[in-house]
Design an enzyme around this catalytic site. Structure first.
Site, PDB file in Angstrom:
ATOM      1  CD  GLU A   1       0.172  -8.651   0.947  1.00 54.80           C
ATOM      2  OE1 GLU A   1      -0.903  -9.033   1.452  1.00 54.80           O
ATOM      3  OE2 GLU A   1       0.530  -7.462   0.940  1.00 54.80           O
TER       4      GLU A   1
ATOM      5  CG  HIS B   1      -0.983  -9.273   5.220  1.00 58.08           C
ATOM      6  ND1 HIS B   1      -1.651  -8.274   4.557  1.00 58.08           N
ATOM      7  CD2 HIS B   1      -0.386  -8.653   6.280  1.00 58.08           C
ATOM      8  CE1 HIS B   1      -1.461  -7.117   5.157  1.00 58.08           C
ATOM      9  NE2 HIS B   1      -0.706  -7.310   6.218  1.00 58.08           N
TER      10      HIS B   1
END
Ligand code: F6R
Length: 260
Positions: free
Chosen positions: A142, A137
């Site tokens: 994410e 990330h």
């Protein structure tokens, strides 16, 4: 993409070199600042240069990458406070010139739009400092994040909340569930990306970023599409790179005039 493999103790100096080089030609630069542990040695070296060598940030504008939703204005882990404590309070950067997404806004969607507008009004980011998560990330984007995303609200993964619990006295429940984060598209709009990573825990993410297929499963891999990226890593973080010998050779033979 330039990959620089250096001793752990040199990573901060090299990161600071990139910033110093920018400010020499552009004192009123727009800096993008990451929080987390990876940039700390770079910030420490910039503070040292400010004190010892007069490196000035007086004309700089700064934008942080992300912010937790709902942390009180005076909470020490609010990223606006973290960046002040770790860096901006120790140099001559005007506190009013340090911007971050407003995680306390009543209308979070409007706050994200306002942040994008502020970035645009400032002329965009000249140099964005980045860390990387073990899962690839960047900022709080994410795995699975849109590679074209802009500043928006995100839900932190359980793993990121566990990882960040160390900043909240080890209490995972104290880590907010939501955050506002620059999107990957927002980050890609910066003119120079300087990504810093140390330690074996980052080795797979660095391999995927530099050498893997571009995929939302490893969000940082999209940096392969950016025309100016400096990846500065220590030996441990570089340990899974397939072309490590080539990156070392390229760096060793880099023309001095070229800089970052
Ligand atoms: C923080 C941020 C995160 C961190 C990443 C790595 O603003 O954007 O993406 O860069 O989680 O964290 P550290 O550097 O603590 O390993």
């Amino acid at each position: 993409m330039e990959v620089v493999i250096a001793p752990t103790g040199e990573v901060g100096r090299l990161g600071a070199d990139a910033v110093t080089q920018l400010l020499a030609g552009r004192p009123a630069a727009v800096l993008g600042l990451a929080t987390g542990s990876s940039p700390l040695s770079t910030y420490a070296e910039l503070i040292r240069r400010h004190r010892a060598e007069g490196l000035s940030f007086a004309q700089v504008t700064a934008f942080t990458l992300d912010e937790y939703v709902g942390l009180a204005a005076d909470h020490p882990q609010r990223y606006r406070n973290v960046i002040a404590t770790e860096f901006t309070d120790h140099v001559d950067l005007d506190p009013a010139a340090v911007h971050g997404p407003d995680g306390l806004a009543e209308d979070l969607v409007a706050a994200c739009a306002a942040y994008e507008a502020a970035l645009t009004a400032a002329g965009g980011v000249d140099l964005q400092i980045l860390g990387i998560g073990a899962d690839g990330h960047i900022a709080f984007n994410e795995p699975g994040s849109s590679l074209a995303s802009r500043t928006r609200i995100k839900t932190l993964t359980p793993q990121t909340r566990i990882d960040n619990a160390r900043f909240f006295g080890g209490d995972v429940e104290a880590v907010p569930v939501h955050c506002l984060t620059q999107g990957i598209g927002t980050i890609m709009a910066a003119r120079h990306l300087v990504l810093l990573a140390t330690g074996r825990g980052k080795a797979e993410a660095i391999h995927q970023l530099v050498e893997g297929p571009v995929s939302a499963m490893w969000p940082a891999s999209v940096l392969q599409f950016h025309p100016h990226v400096s990846v500065i890593v220590d030996e441990a973080a570089a340990s899974r790179l397939q072309l490590g010998a080539y990156y070392r050779d390229t760096w060793a033979n880099k023309p001095v005039w070229q800089g970052f």
